[in-house]
Design an enzyme around this catalytic site. Structure first.
Site, mmCIF file in Angstrom:
data_model
loop_
_atom_site.group_PDB
_atom_site.id
_atom_site.type_symbol
_atom_site.label_atom_id
_atom_site.label_comp_id
_atom_site.label_asym_id
_atom_site.label_seq_id
_atom_site.Cartn_x
_atom_site.Cartn_y
_atom_site.Cartn_z
ATOM 1 N N LYS A 32 1.262 -1.812 0.025
ATOM 2 C CA LYS A 32 -0.063 0.052 -0.342
ATOM 3 C C LYS A 32 0.933 1.151 0.457
ATOM 4 O O LYS A 32 1.612 1.397 0.757
ATOM 5 C CB LYS A 32 -1.028 0.146 0.872
ATOM 6 C CG LYS A 32 -1.437 1.240 1.077
ATOM 7 C CD LYS A 32 -3.064 1.112 2.836
ATOM 8 C CE LYS A 32 -2.708 1.357 4.193
ATOM 9 N NZ LYS A 32 -2.458 3.209 3.466
ATOM 10 N N ASP A 59 -3.835 4.395 -1.929
ATOM 11 C CA ASP A 59 -4.423 4.947 -1.015
ATOM 12 C C ASP A 59 -4.185 6.585 -0.799
ATOM 13 O O ASP A 59 -3.494 6.763 -0.275
ATOM 14 C CB ASP A 59 -3.651 4.363 0.906
ATOM 15 C CG ASP A 59 -5.143 4.620 1.464
ATOM 16 O OD1 ASP A 59 -6.249 4.932 1.429
ATOM 17 O OD2 ASP A 59 -4.140 4.692 2.863
ATOM 18 N N LEU A 60 -5.353 6.680 -1.868
ATOM 19 C CA LEU A 60 -5.430 8.395 -2.116
ATOM 20 C C LEU A 60 -6.466 9.245 -1.428
ATOM 21 O O LEU A 60 -6.479 10.117 -1.376
ATOM 22 C CB LEU A 60 -4.895 9.248 -3.316
ATOM 23 C CG LEU A 60 -3.623 8.754 -3.714
ATOM 24 C CD1 LEU A 60 -3.003 9.271 -5.002
ATOM 25 C CD2 LEU A 60 -2.234 9.257 -3.012
ATOM 26 N N LYS A 61 -7.060 8.081 -1.244
ATOM 27 C CA LYS A 61 -8.843 8.674 -0.695
ATOM 28 C C LYS A 61 -9.364 9.543 -1.420
ATOM 29 O O LYS A 61 -10.149 11.040 -0.669
ATOM 30 C CB LYS A 61 -8.724 8.649 0.934
ATOM 31 C CG LYS A 61 -8.085 7.972 1.681
ATOM 32 C CD LYS A 61 -7.829 7.878 2.854
ATOM 33 C CE LYS A 61 -7.885 7.073 4.227
ATOM 34 N NZ LYS A 61 -6.056 6.727 3.587
ATOM 35 N N LEU A 62 -10.040 9.625 -2.479
ATOM 36 C CA LEU A 62 -9.910 10.443 -3.445
ATOM 37 C C LEU A 62 -11.466 11.171 -2.788
ATOM 38 O O LEU A 62 -12.784 10.378 -2.448
ATOM 39 C CB LEU A 62 -10.394 10.250 -5.301
ATOM 40 C CG LEU A 62 -8.527 10.246 -5.482
ATOM 41 C CD1 LEU A 62 -7.503 9.523 -5.604
ATOM 42 C CD2 LEU A 62 -9.321 10.349 -6.732
ATOM 43 N N HIS A 63 -11.883 12.578 -3.186
ATOM 44 C CA HIS A 63 -12.513 12.952 -2.766
ATOM 45 C C HIS A 63 -13.573 14.450 -3.518
ATOM 46 O O HIS A 63 -12.533 15.134 -2.750
ATOM 47 C CB HIS A 63 -13.702 13.714 -1.290
ATOM 48 C CG HIS A 63 -14.605 13.531 -0.491
ATOM 49 N ND1 HIS A 63 -14.418 13.820 0.921
ATOM 50 C CD2 HIS A 63 -15.772 13.841 -1.119
ATOM 51 C CE1 HIS A 63 -15.574 14.111 1.438
ATOM 52 N NE2 HIS A 63 -16.545 14.224 0.521
ATOM 53 N N ASP A 64 -14.155 14.080 -4.360
ATOM 54 C CA ASP A 64 -14.241 15.782 -4.573
ATOM 55 C C ASP A 64 -15.345 15.510 -6.030
ATOM 56 O O ASP A 64 -16.563 14.814 -5.678
ATOM 57 C CB ASP A 64 -12.746 15.678 -5.925
ATOM 58 C CG ASP A 64 -12.827 18.160 -5.991
ATOM 59 O OD1 ASP A 64 -13.339 18.542 -6.930
ATOM 60 O OD2 ASP A 64 -11.373 17.589 -6.128
ATOM 61 N N THR A 68 -13.766 16.017 -11.464
ATOM 62 C CA THR A 68 -12.397 15.652 -11.105
ATOM 63 C C THR A 68 -11.973 14.143 -10.916
ATOM 64 O O THR A 68 -11.039 14.108 -11.202
ATOM 65 C CB THR A 68 -12.188 16.337 -9.767
ATOM 66 O OG1 THR A 68 -12.886 18.266 -10.741
ATOM 67 C CG2 THR A 68 -10.947 17.136 -9.910
ATOM 68 N N THR A 119 -11.438 6.338 11.139
ATOM 69 C CA THR A 119 -11.608 5.535 12.035
ATOM 70 C C THR A 119 -11.565 7.071 13.196
ATOM 71 O O THR A 119 -11.386 6.390 14.553
ATOM 72 C CB THR A 119 -10.740 4.503 12.440
ATOM 73 O OG1 THR A 119 -9.772 4.278 11.683
ATOM 74 C CG2 THR A 119 -11.412 2.936 12.379
ATOM 75 N N ARG A 181 -2.893 -6.755 14.534
ATOM 76 C CA ARG A 181 -1.176 -6.946 14.904
ATOM 77 C C ARG A 181 -1.411 -8.042 15.543
ATOM 78 O O ARG A 181 -2.430 -8.846 15.688
ATOM 79 C CB ARG A 181 -1.677 -5.801 16.772
ATOM 80 C CG ARG A 181 -1.759 -4.802 16.418
ATOM 81 C CD ARG A 181 -0.671 -4.330 16.291
ATOM 82 N NE ARG A 181 -0.374 -2.567 15.460
ATOM 83 C CZ ARG A 181 -0.395 -2.193 14.176
ATOM 84 N NH1 ARG A 181 -0.600 -2.728 13.279
ATOM 85 N NH2 ARG A 181 -0.213 -0.970 14.629
ATOM 86 N N GLN A 190 -3.447 2.230 17.584
ATOM 87 C CA GLN A 190 -4.510 1.548 16.262
ATOM 88 C C GLN A 190 -5.767 1.085 17.876
ATOM 89 O O GLN A 190 -4.982 0.912 19.202
ATOM 90 C CB GLN A 190 -3.659 0.299 16.439
ATOM 91 C CG GLN A 190 -3.069 0.584 14.897
ATOM 92 C CD GLN A 190 -4.753 0.603 13.998
ATOM 93 O OE1 GLN A 190 -5.805 1.101 13.567
ATOM 94 N NE2 GLN A 190 -3.837 0.536 11.909
ATOM 95 N N GLY A 210 1.015 -2.138 8.514
ATOM 96 C CA GLY A 210 2.307 -1.758 8.231
ATOM 97 C C GLY A 210 2.987 -1.979 9.785
ATOM 98 O O GLY A 210 4.293 -2.561 8.783
ATOM 99 N N ARG A 211 3.327 -0.860 10.590
ATOM 100 C CA ARG A 211 4.411 -0.888 11.382
ATOM 101 C C ARG A 211 4.897 -2.431 12.224
ATOM 102 O O ARG A 211 5.861 -3.097 12.044
ATOM 103 C CB ARG A 211 4.282 -0.449 12.378
ATOM 104 C CG ARG A 211 4.463 1.611 12.008
ATOM 105 C CD ARG A 211 3.506 2.151 13.289
ATOM 106 N NE ARG A 211 2.495 1.959 12.934
ATOM 107 C CZ ARG A 211 1.032 2.999 14.201
ATOM 108 N NH1 ARG A 211 1.707 3.017 14.577
ATOM 109 N NH2 ARG A 211 0.052 2.566 13.728
#
Ligand code: C5P
Length: 232
Positions: A32, A59-64, A68, A119, A181, A190, A210-211
């Site tokens: 990701k 993971d750019l979470k577009l909202h427009d 566009t 979240t 986890r 988290q 991730g971590r």
């Protein structure tokens, strides 16, 4: 349906992410790429990681406005990514436009999933700042249904919500779930965490970790453990 572990490559620049991916040698985990890395390095980082043989969730979470989002999705689709996302709050029209933009001339397109409520948004903030008076769970499920109605492939949600999302939206509707986890690991920031094997039992299709992998002493071993526990 393909189930997989997606590694959240939350690194600040090219050097760090390449050093991390080099450790995997011939293994090619699904990764990701989020806003931080994308804004730092631009589309070239996506092309470079793709050329190394990885699947990519951008993971750019577009909202427009729909137009566009449609045009921006066409640009992202040309990067040959495998999955991307939008905010369901952009409405069904915006989500349908996203699909149109993503669809390539051969009719194929990357998977498209929706973020319902972040979240970090709790019920109090939703009520007092966004003036949404319904219960958070209800809002999340309603946004998931909007995403399904618009033709999206699934949502990003907690593994704890995966079962109910599938009940409401259909078994084939994908659940992409962060907040995972290892049983002996730390939770970091988290709040509600689940192990990879529990996420599998709960019906997650893709877990995002991730971590627990990027910060592990041996990231390859941690990744293999996640795969073993999640895929069973
Ligand atoms: O390091 P960790 O496993 O917590 O990373 C989880 C990834 O999933 C991060 O990139 C985080 O931004 C993302 N994410 C999340 N919770 C959401 C949506 C996305 O943790 N609700």
């Amino acid at each position: 349906m393909a189930k997989d572990v997606i590694i959240a490559c939350d690194f600040s620049g090219r050097g760090a992410v390449m050093e991390f991916l080099d450790k995997f040698e011939d293994k090619k985990p699904f990764v990701k790429i989020g806003m931080e890395l994308f804004y730092a390095e631009g589309p070239e980082i996506v092309r470079e990681i793709k050329a190394r043989g990885h699947k990519i969730f951008l993971d750019l979470k577009l909202h427009d406005i729909p137009n566009t989002v449609k045009k921006s999705m066409a640009v992202l689709s040309a990067l040959d990514i495998d999955m991307c996302n939008v905010h369901a709050a952009g409405t069904k029209d915006m989500m349908s436009a996203a699909i149109e933009g993503l669809t390539r001339t051969d009719g194929r397109r990357p998977l498209l999933v929706a973020v319902t409520q972040l979240t970090s948004t709790d019920e109090t903030r939703m009520r007092n700042e966004l003036l949404i008076s319904k219960q958070l769970d209800e809002v999340v499920m309603h946004y998931a249904e909007n995403a399904r109605d618009a033709g999206l492939d699934g949502v990003v949600c907690s593994p704890l919500e995966a079962g109910i999302v599938k009940t409401r939206c259909g078994a084939g509707f994908l659940t992409v779930t962060p907040g995972v986890r290892f049983s002996d690991g730390k939770a970091d920031d988290q709040m509600r965490v689940t192990t990879p094997s529990r996420a599998r039992e709960l019906g997650s299709d893709y877990i995002v970790m991730g971590r627990p992998i990027t910060q592990a002493q041996d990231p390859v071993l941690a990744y293999e453990r996640a795969i073993d526990e999640f895929l069973g």
